[in-house]
Design an enzyme around this catalytic site. Structure first.
Site, PDB file in Angstrom:
ATOM      1  N   HIS A  79       0.660  -1.354  -0.041  1.00  0.00           N
ATOM      2  CA  HIS A  79       0.007  -0.059   0.015  1.00  0.00           C
ATOM      3  C   HIS A  79       0.767   1.291  -0.142  1.00  0.00           C
ATOM      4  O   HIS A  79       0.218   2.439  -0.379  1.00  0.00           O
ATOM      5  CB  HIS A  79      -1.142   0.102   1.336  1.00  0.00           C
ATOM      6  CG  HIS A  79      -1.726  -1.234   1.544  1.00  0.00           C
ATOM      7  ND1 HIS A  79      -1.079  -2.319   2.266  1.00  0.00           N
ATOM      8  CD2 HIS A  79      -2.676  -1.880   0.861  1.00  0.00           C
ATOM      9  CE1 HIS A  79      -1.972  -3.304   2.222  1.00  0.00           C
ATOM     10  NE2 HIS A  79      -3.003  -3.229   1.270  1.00  0.00           N
ATOM     11  N   CYS A 101       3.400  -1.161  -4.405  1.00  0.00           N
ATOM     12  CA  CYS A 101       2.734  -1.458  -5.741  1.00  0.00           C
ATOM     13  C   CYS A 101       3.426  -0.524  -6.518  1.00  0.00           C
ATOM     14  O   CYS A 101       3.456   0.619  -6.157  1.00  0.00           O
ATOM     15  CB  CYS A 101       1.436  -1.616  -5.784  1.00  0.00           C
ATOM     16  SG  CYS A 101       0.810  -1.789  -7.729  1.00  0.00           S
ATOM     17  N   GLU A 131      -3.107   3.084   1.935  1.00  0.00           N
ATOM     18  CA  GLU A 131      -2.642   3.706   0.722  1.00  0.00           C
ATOM     19  C   GLU A 131      -2.722   5.271   0.673  1.00  0.00           C
ATOM     20  O   GLU A 131      -1.964   6.282   0.135  1.00  0.00           O
ATOM     21  CB  GLU A 131      -3.293   2.907  -0.477  1.00  0.00           C
ATOM     22  CG  GLU A 131      -2.746   3.663  -1.794  1.00  0.00           C
ATOM     23  CD  GLU A 131      -3.586   3.342  -3.150  1.00  0.00           C
ATOM     24  OE1 GLU A 131      -3.599   4.075  -4.029  1.00  0.00           O
ATOM     25  OE2 GLU A 131      -4.112   2.333  -3.245  1.00  0.00           O
ATOM     26  N   THR A 169      -5.899   4.010  -5.859  1.00  0.00           N
ATOM     27  CA  THR A 169      -5.783   3.069  -6.833  1.00  0.00           C
ATOM     28  C   THR A 169      -6.968   1.921  -6.828  1.00  0.00           C
ATOM     29  O   THR A 169      -7.016   1.209  -7.899  1.00  0.00           O
ATOM     30  CB  THR A 169      -4.422   2.180  -7.103  1.00  0.00           C
ATOM     31  OG1 THR A 169      -4.398   1.481  -5.921  1.00  0.00           O
ATOM     32  CG2 THR A 169      -3.294   3.316  -7.121  1.00  0.00           C
ATOM     33  N   CYS A 199      -6.002   1.409 -10.696  1.00  0.00           N
ATOM     34  CA  CYS A 199      -5.100   0.374 -11.121  1.00  0.00           C
ATOM     35  C   CYS A 199      -5.910  -0.323 -12.308  1.00  0.00           C
ATOM     36  O   CYS A 199      -6.951  -0.636 -12.292  1.00  0.00           O
ATOM     37  CB  CYS A 199      -4.307  -0.169 -10.390  1.00  0.00           C
ATOM     38  SG  CYS A 199      -5.215  -1.755 -10.010  1.00  0.00           S
ATOM     39  N   SER A 227      -9.965  -5.423   2.562  1.00  0.00           N
ATOM     40  CA  SER A 227      -9.653  -5.130   1.171  1.00  0.00           C
ATOM     41  C   SER A 227     -10.458  -4.291   0.536  1.00  0.00           C
ATOM     42  O   SER A 227     -11.728  -4.640   0.251  1.00  0.00           O
ATOM     43  CB  SER A 227      -9.577  -6.595   0.416  1.00  0.00           C
ATOM     44  OG  SER A 227      -9.488  -6.358  -1.013  1.00  0.00           O
ATOM     45  N   SER A 228     -10.028  -3.042   0.287  1.00  0.00           N
ATOM     46  CA  SER A 228     -10.745  -2.216  -0.546  1.00  0.00           C
ATOM     47  C   SER A 228     -11.181  -2.757  -2.002  1.00  0.00           C
ATOM     48  O   SER A 228     -12.466  -2.452  -2.268  1.00  0.00           O
ATOM     49  CB  SER A 228      -9.802  -0.800  -0.700  1.00  0.00           C
ATOM     50  OG  SER A 228     -10.612   0.197  -1.473  1.00  0.00           O
ATOM     51  N   SER A 271      -6.225  -9.153  -3.954  1.00  0.00           N
ATOM     52  CA  SER A 271      -5.274  -9.905  -2.842  1.00  0.00           C
ATOM     53  C   SER A 271      -5.661 -11.174  -2.484  1.00  0.00           C
ATOM     54  O   SER A 271      -5.134 -11.547  -1.226  1.00  0.00           O
ATOM     55  CB  SER A 271      -5.277  -8.789  -1.851  1.00  0.00           C
ATOM     56  OG  SER A 271      -6.582  -8.440  -1.211  1.00  0.00           O
TER      57      SER A 271
END
EC number: 1.17.7.4
Length: 312
Positions: A79, A101, A131, A169, A199, A227-228, A271
């Site tokens: 992140h 990333c 992030e 992202t 992303c 997890s977004s 993920s």
């Protein structure tokens, strides 16, 4: 479940993206090269299975750098981290490997470059997400966070001549577009990135859910609650009128979700490992599914190299 033959529709693409693959590889290579323990600041990626697997191999996950003994090997999570965290880690003398990333790093580089030119920033993202904290922490000040369209009206930049927008992202592509439109409306001369910050993997997984939604009656998303991008997949399906549930493991899947449903969609956040998808498929089969239909979709070929000190 229903009397009709139950079919599983498997989204493509789904699961690990190149940034997640690289981040996990960095921890595993560091463990092989330097031996346990390897310290990791924050969960390397937001997935319970992945984190527990790496813990079993000798990774120790921490939030506070004071927990890391001097001279240790430290990995920054996918992140990204703030400048303050990076500087503290270097001051403490750790051997550092950065698993941020590269698509997040791209945003950091853009912020640093434009800040030197006197720009302020509006960041579209979720408050408290690591992030977002990492990106906003690239500067001491001058980044204004907006989480929704309403927030845009309350932004008070010091000036509007040099204003740029950046994005977390892993957001909903549609939500980010709506907020971006509100930002452009209020600040017509705002500078936007050459390529969108969301992303490719987030975009592709959301597109796959959009394609699949008209063909299914319920969607199961494999992903952890933190997890977004996984949460956005479940949200998107619901917006499209499909009941949607997130599971961290096959055991969490409730039979009543599938009652009366003969077309079950299945996807996984960026993920979430494929082993969990296979376990969910087995669970749905045990509840009556007779076939799996793989959807057509984009084949992702993106690869990110390991840091120099870990290449074999």
């Amino acid at each position: 479940m229903t009397e009709a033959a139950v079919e599983i529709f498997l989204a493509e693409p789904r699961g690990f993206c190149a940034g997640v693959d690289r981040a996990i590889d960095i921890v595993e290579h560091a463990l092989k090269k330097f031996g346990a323990p390897i310290y990791v600041r924050h969960e390397i990626v937001h997935n319970t299975y992945v984190v527990n697997d790496l813990k079993a191999k000798g990774a120790i996950f921490i939030e506070d750098l004071a927990e890391v003994p001097p001279g240790s090997t430290l990995v920054f999570s996918a992140h990204g981290v703030s400048k303050a965290v990076e500087q503290e880690a270097r001051a403490r003398g750790f051997d550092i490997f950065d698993a941020t990333c590269p698509l997040v790093t791209k945003v950091h580089v853009e912020v640093a470059k434009l800040a030197k030119e006197g720009y302020e920033f509006i960041m579209i993202g979720h408050k408290g997400h690591p992030e977002v904290e990492g990106t906003m922490g690239q500067l001491d000040h001058g980044i204004h966070l907006v989480e929704d369209v309403e927030d845009v009206a309350h932004v008070q930049p010091a000036q509007t001549k040099k204003l740029a927008v950046v994005t977390q992202t892993t957001l909903s592509v549609d939500d980010a577009a709506e907020i971006s439109a509100a930002v452009r409306k209020r600040f017509p001369s705002i500078r936007e990135p050459k390529q969108q910050d969301i992303c490719y993997a987030t975009q592709n997984r959301q597109d796959a859910v959009k394609i699949m939604s008209p063909q299914i009656e319920v969607l199961i998303v494999v992903g952890s609650p933190t997890s977004s991008n996984s949460n956005r997949l479940a949200e998107l399906a619901r917006k499209l009128g499909v009941p949607s549930y997130m599971v961290d493991s096959a055991q969490e899947l409730q039979p009543e979700w599938l009652e009366g449903k003969s077309r079950v969609g299945l996807t996984a956040g960026a993920s979430a490992p494929e082993v969990l998808v296979k376990q969910v498929i087995d669970r749905v089969k045990s509840l009556g599914a007779v076939s799996v239909r793989k959807m057509d979709g984009i084949q992702e070929t993106v690869k990110f190299p390991l840091p120099k000190g870990l290449r074999i």
